[in-house]
Scaffold this motif. Structure first.
Motif, PDB file in Angstrom:
ATOM      1  N   MET A 164     -74.566  45.197 -56.778  1.00  0.00           N
ATOM      2  CA  MET A 164     -73.237  44.424 -56.821  1.00  0.00           C
ATOM      3  C   MET A 164     -72.810  44.110 -55.721  1.00  0.00           C
ATOM      4  O   MET A 164     -71.783  43.330 -55.484  1.00  0.00           O
ATOM      5  CB  MET A 164     -72.189  45.215 -57.786  1.00  0.00           C
ATOM      6  CG  MET A 164     -71.497  44.183 -58.496  1.00  0.00           C
ATOM      7  SD  MET A 164     -70.127  44.966 -59.240  1.00  0.00           S
ATOM      8  CE  MET A 164     -70.553  45.656 -60.730  1.00  0.00           C
ATOM      9  N   ASP A 165     -73.298  44.302 -54.440  1.00  0.00           N
ATOM     10  CA  ASP A 165     -73.043  43.883 -53.008  1.00  0.00           C
ATOM     11  C   ASP A 165     -73.314  42.086 -53.117  1.00  0.00           C
ATOM     12  O   ASP A 165     -72.751  41.679 -52.226  1.00  0.00           O
ATOM     13  CB  ASP A 165     -73.701  44.520 -52.156  1.00  0.00           C
ATOM     14  CG  ASP A 165     -72.589  45.981 -51.925  1.00  0.00           C
ATOM     15  OD1 ASP A 165     -71.541  45.659 -51.631  1.00  0.00           O
ATOM     16  OD2 ASP A 165     -73.091  46.958 -52.039  1.00  0.00           O
ATOM     17  N   TYR A 166     -74.398  41.933 -53.753  1.00  0.00           N
ATOM     18  CA  TYR A 166     -75.059  40.636 -53.746  1.00  0.00           C
ATOM     19  C   TYR A 166     -75.178  39.933 -55.115  1.00  0.00           C
ATOM     20  O   TYR A 166     -74.877  38.674 -55.233  1.00  0.00           O
ATOM     21  CB  TYR A 166     -76.106  40.493 -52.928  1.00  0.00           C
ATOM     22  CG  TYR A 166     -76.036  40.895 -51.481  1.00  0.00           C
ATOM     23  CD1 TYR A 166     -75.472  39.897 -50.473  1.00  0.00           C
ATOM     24  CD2 TYR A 166     -76.155  41.929 -51.104  1.00  0.00           C
ATOM     25  CE1 TYR A 166     -75.607  40.425 -49.231  1.00  0.00           C
ATOM     26  CE2 TYR A 166     -75.849  42.461 -49.622  1.00  0.00           C
ATOM     27  CZ  TYR A 166     -75.580  41.587 -48.598  1.00  0.00           C
ATOM     28  OH  TYR A 166     -75.599  41.924 -47.334  1.00  0.00           O
TER      29      TYR A 166
ATOM     30  N   ARG B  34     -73.280  48.978 -57.620  1.00  0.00           N
ATOM     31  CA  ARG B  34     -73.613  48.874 -56.289  1.00  0.00           C
ATOM     32  C   ARG B  34     -74.897  49.859 -56.130  1.00  0.00           C
ATOM     33  O   ARG B  34     -74.828  50.810 -56.662  1.00  0.00           O
ATOM     34  CB  ARG B  34     -72.835  49.093 -55.277  1.00  0.00           C
ATOM     35  CG  ARG B  34     -71.759  47.713 -55.036  1.00  0.00           C
ATOM     36  CD  ARG B  34     -70.693  48.168 -54.016  1.00  0.00           C
ATOM     37  NE  ARG B  34     -69.553  48.910 -54.838  1.00  0.00           N
ATOM     38  CZ  ARG B  34     -68.556  49.576 -53.911  1.00  0.00           C
ATOM     39  NH1 ARG B  34     -68.475  49.477 -52.604  1.00  0.00           N
ATOM     40  NH2 ARG B  34     -67.667  50.377 -54.724  1.00  0.00           N
TER      41      ARG B  34
ATOM     42  N   ILE C  62     -76.812  49.602 -52.789  1.00  0.00           N
ATOM     43  CA  ILE C  62     -77.021  49.877 -51.491  1.00  0.00           C
ATOM     44  C   ILE C  62     -76.216  51.140 -50.895  1.00  0.00           C
ATOM     45  O   ILE C  62     -76.660  52.063 -50.063  1.00  0.00           O
ATOM     46  CB  ILE C  62     -76.747  48.865 -50.452  1.00  0.00           C
ATOM     47  CG1 ILE C  62     -77.729  47.648 -50.838  1.00  0.00           C
ATOM     48  CG2 ILE C  62     -77.070  48.970 -48.994  1.00  0.00           C
ATOM     49  CD1 ILE C  62     -77.324  46.189 -50.457  1.00  0.00           C
TER      50      ILE C  62
ATOM     51  N   VAL D   5     -65.710  42.491 -55.038  1.00  0.00           N
ATOM     52  CA  VAL D   5     -66.903  42.289 -54.044  1.00  0.00           C
ATOM     53  C   VAL D   5     -66.907  40.834 -53.673  1.00  0.00           C
ATOM     54  O   VAL D   5     -66.906  40.427 -52.471  1.00  0.00           O
ATOM     55  CB  VAL D   5     -68.120  42.502 -54.539  1.00  0.00           C
ATOM     56  CG1 VAL D   5     -69.318  42.530 -53.577  1.00  0.00           C
ATOM     57  CG2 VAL D   5     -68.189  44.264 -54.801  1.00  0.00           C
TER      58      VAL D   5
ATOM     59  N   PRO E 155     -69.911  41.467 -49.098  1.00  0.00           N
ATOM     60  CA  PRO E 155     -70.252  42.751 -49.332  1.00  0.00           C
ATOM     61  C   PRO E 155     -69.747  44.201 -48.805  1.00  0.00           C
ATOM     62  O   PRO E 155     -69.506  44.152 -47.716  1.00  0.00           O
ATOM     63  CB  PRO E 155     -71.843  42.560 -48.767  1.00  0.00           C
ATOM     64  CG  PRO E 155     -71.850  41.236 -48.262  1.00  0.00           C
ATOM     65  CD  PRO E 155     -70.415  40.720 -48.347  1.00  0.00           C
TER      66      PRO E 155
ATOM     67  N   VAL F 231     -70.901  46.801 -47.803  1.00  0.00           N
ATOM     68  CA  VAL F 231     -71.994  47.186 -47.121  1.00  0.00           C
ATOM     69  C   VAL F 231     -71.896  46.368 -45.794  1.00  0.00           C
ATOM     70  O   VAL F 231     -72.479  46.937 -44.673  1.00  0.00           O
ATOM     71  CB  VAL F 231     -73.151  47.453 -47.362  1.00  0.00           C
ATOM     72  CG1 VAL F 231     -73.432  48.624 -48.552  1.00  0.00           C
ATOM     73  CG2 VAL F 231     -73.928  46.265 -48.004  1.00  0.00           C
TER      74      VAL F 231
END
Ligand code: HEM
Ligand code: SF4
Lengths: 546, 95
Positions: free
Chosen positions: A413-415, A422, A424, B74, B79, B81
């Motif tokens: 879900m970061d991208y 998520r 990562i 998000v 992101p 991260v």
């Protein structure tokens, strides 16, 4: 390495020109997004959470230094200075602009690369063994056959609108480093009892919503006929695959519904009509392609020992270096799982370093692995130390191959627009518990943790010794825990262990699993997976949920 | 619950929020959308310059709207991260 001939280049140039025209028409509003979307997807361009995402094909995961440098240039010029190497041996960029896309495609095509057939219901990039051509255990380099498949499947008019995507992997040794049993078609080259080379053909493997291990559709097809045989498989699939239901459209469902006997019967009947048509490549074409994968000019008599007096270097050699078929040479794996890193990500500066090192030390070849690492396959043992120092200076020498911190993770879900959760951060938090002690990681031994952000399984969670799957629990990110998968020659599918967890819960659960395994293994050499297979799920479940 | 309007710019893919007259790349500029939203959405879809225009639910006040789903948080922050790539108006911690 294979170099394009005039036909390969002409195909790419024509396709680039066609798509540039389509992009131009979309930007001028001459076509709608509904009309444009299928066209851009056929060219590897998705719209993701933050921007357009581009997937570039890396045929069978092999790249030259020049190509890697171009990937770095693309990251720097058109993206935000990094790329993500994927489990299908490709690279993805996350911040692409449509208005710059034509220039980007021109740049890629200058180095014999493109992005088509990296999305859509067609035959996708062919994957292979990252040690191809260097492994001591292979009977031949599998990549010439992957290359033949690439040429056969490129813009194949009959197979451009399949019921669903189609993934093929080719290997040539008994060790399966390409997860062939989890592909739509998996091909294993071997020599039969009569000394003839041919392929064992697996069909109908896959992960995603309905994970299935491939079945053998033919024990042996001579190399000279594997293209027509593949064509027969695709034809049966194209005709009878479930176009009515996207969740049942993969070939694995057709094989399951028909049964492997009936499916095989239909393929054999189709092949009986196809084979006499002479569709297979003539021997001269095999020879032409095989010649391009000839061994590099090895130095005969290169020293066959490595000076291991530097303990950090020794650690890296022990963990990340494999035996090469040629005396005096070694295969080095570059971990893309550094401390606090993002699995599979590399910056443009790192890509440049790798390109330079490949040219200087590794006969100008780089491989991408399905576990999101990179390989320099032909390195003289005497050069390893200098190469390692250069890698270490670029944070590329983490000695963790196949260890607990060498985690596969999809973008999650970061991208990704399809994600439930998520991936990562989960990989990072698990790794954080172990990354400060390589000796502890080595004590735990081979452990493959694989994380996907949704049921599509891009992070191979079904093939993880420990698999983690992101799910949506009433709008919150949650994670299921699976155990016992393998994508190697001992392929198996991971099974759900019990109720899911929140983010902290899943990290704790993995911790408990590892602690239990260390207390329960029969010997330090018994892998996590073997302990699980020996004891079954129950004690692991007890360790996590009690 | 208030709703706001978001989409991606065709040319760049940039994530956008409707600020009343036009689009912003910062969620802090987003305005609450009332009953006029349906007509606005229809006109945006017809104009074909914004991909996937859609309403999302948020909590909080104008200038500090926070989407209710992780996915939209998000999108608003960048992101989680890569704090170095954050968009600025919603912090990664808010995800
Ligand atoms: C971020 C954009 C991505 C999207 C939209 C996407 C979409 C999908 C979808 C829809 C499926 C399921 C297909 C099916 O079951 O029929 C799938 C499967 C898969 N994807 Fe992705 N994916 C993405 C990124 C990735 C990445 C980054 C990787 C590699 C790390 C990857 C590798 C795979 C693999 C290996 C499968 C499993 C194939 C199988 O079912 O056997 N994908 N993807
Ligand atoms: S597994 Fe799901 S979340 Fe992960 S990249 Fe694939 S589609 Fe996206």
């Amino acid at each position: 390495m294979y170099r394009y001939d005039q036909y390969d280049q002409a195909i790419v140039d024509a396709r680039v020109a066609e798509f540039k025209d389509q992009v131009g028409r979309r930007l001028r509003n001459e076509i709608t997004e509904d009309q444009f979307k299928p066209l851009r997807l056929m060219n590897g361009l998705y719209l993701q959470l933050h921007a357009y995402m581009l997937r570039v094909a890396i045929p069978y995961g092999t790249l030259s230094g020049t190509q890697m440098r171009m990937l770095a240039h693309i990251a720097r010029t058109y993206d935000r200075d990094y790329g993500h190497f994927t489990t299908r041996q490709n690279i993805q960029y996350n911040w692409i602009k449509l208005e710059q896309f034509s220039d980007l495609l021109d740049d890629l095509s200058k180095v014999e690369m493109h992005a088509f057939q990296t999305s859509g219901n067609c035959i996708r990039n062919i994957s292979s063994d990252q040690f191809a051509g260097a492994a001591a255990d292979e009977i031949a380099d599998p990549r010439p056959y992957a290359e033949l498949l690439r040429q056969w499947s490129t813009l194949h008019p009959e197979f451009s609108f399949l019921p669903r995507k189609f993934k093929i992997a080719v290997i040539a040794s008994d060790s399966d480093r390409a997860a062939i049993q989890l592909h739509d078609i998996g091909l294993q080259l071997y020599r039969n009892a009569d000394g003839v080379t041919g392929f064992r053909v697996y069909v109908g493997g896959g992960m995603g919503r309905t994970p299935i291990i491939g079945k053998v559709v033919r024990e042996f097809i001579p190399v000279g006929q594997f293209l027509s045989y593949s064509e027969a498989i695709l034809r049966v699939y194209n005709r009878h695959g479930r176009r009515d239901n996207i969740y049942k459209a993969r070939i694995k469902i057709l094989v399951t519904e028909l049964g492997i006997e009936e499916f095989t019967r239909q393929v054999e009947a189709e092949w009986a009509t196809l084979e006499p048509l002479g569709l297979d490549a003539p021997q001269a074409e095999y020879d032409r392609i095989i010649a391009q994968f000839a061994d590099p000019a090895y130095e005969i008599g290169a020293p066959d020992t490595i000076d291991l007096s530097d303990p950090d270097f020794k650690l890296w050699v022990d963990q990340n270096v494999h035996a090469h078929k040629q005396p005096g040479y070694a295969i080095a794996t570059i971990s893309l799982k550094p401390k606090s890193g993002i699995p599979g990500d590399a910056s443009s500066a790192q890509m440049d370093v790798i390109a330079d090192l490949a040219e200087k030390y590794a006969h100008d070849e780089i491989r991408v692995t399905h576990s999101q690492n990179l390989v320099l396959a032909h390195v003289r043992k005497v050069d390893l130390y200098a190469m390692w120092q250069a890698l270490a200076a670029a944070d590329l020498a983490t000695p963790n191959l196949d260890l607990v911190t060498d985690i596969i993770a999809c973008p999650g879900m970061d991208y990704c627009t399809l994600a439930n959760a998520r991936s990562i951060p989960i990989a990072q938090k698990i790794a954080a518990k172990f990354e400060n002690s390589i000796s502890e990681q080595r004590d735990i031994g081979e452990l493959k943790i694989k994380v996907s952000g949704c049921i599509n399984g891009c992070g191979h969670h079904h093939a993880g010794h420990i698999g983690i799957l992101g799910v949506d629990k009433k709008g919150e990110e949650a994670y299921q825990l699976l155990l016992g998968g393998s994508g190697a020659e001992d392929a198996s599918l991971a099974k759900i262990l019990g109720p899911g967890f929140d983010e902290n819960g899943i990290i704790d659960a993995v911790d408990k699993l590892i602690a239990f395994y260390r207390s329960a293994r029969s010997a330090p050499t018994e892998r996590f997976l073997d302990t699980y297979r020996r004891l079954g799920a129950a004690p692991f479940k007890e360790a996590v949920y009690a | 619950m208030p709703r706001i309007l978001t989409g991606n710019r065709l040319e760049t893919g940039d994530v956008l929020w409707w600020h009343g007259r036009c689009w912003s790349t910062q969620i802090k500029d987003a305005v609450e959308i009332g009953a006029e939203g349906e007509a606005l959405l229809a006109s945006l879809i017809a104009a074909e310059r914004i991909n996937d225009p859609t309403f999302i639910e948020v909590t909080g006040e104008p200038g500090a709207f926070v989407p209710t789903t992780t996915r939209e948080r998000v999108r608003a922050s960048g992101p989680s991260v890569r704090a170095d790539l954050a968009r600025g108006s919603l912090s990664v911690e808010a995800i």
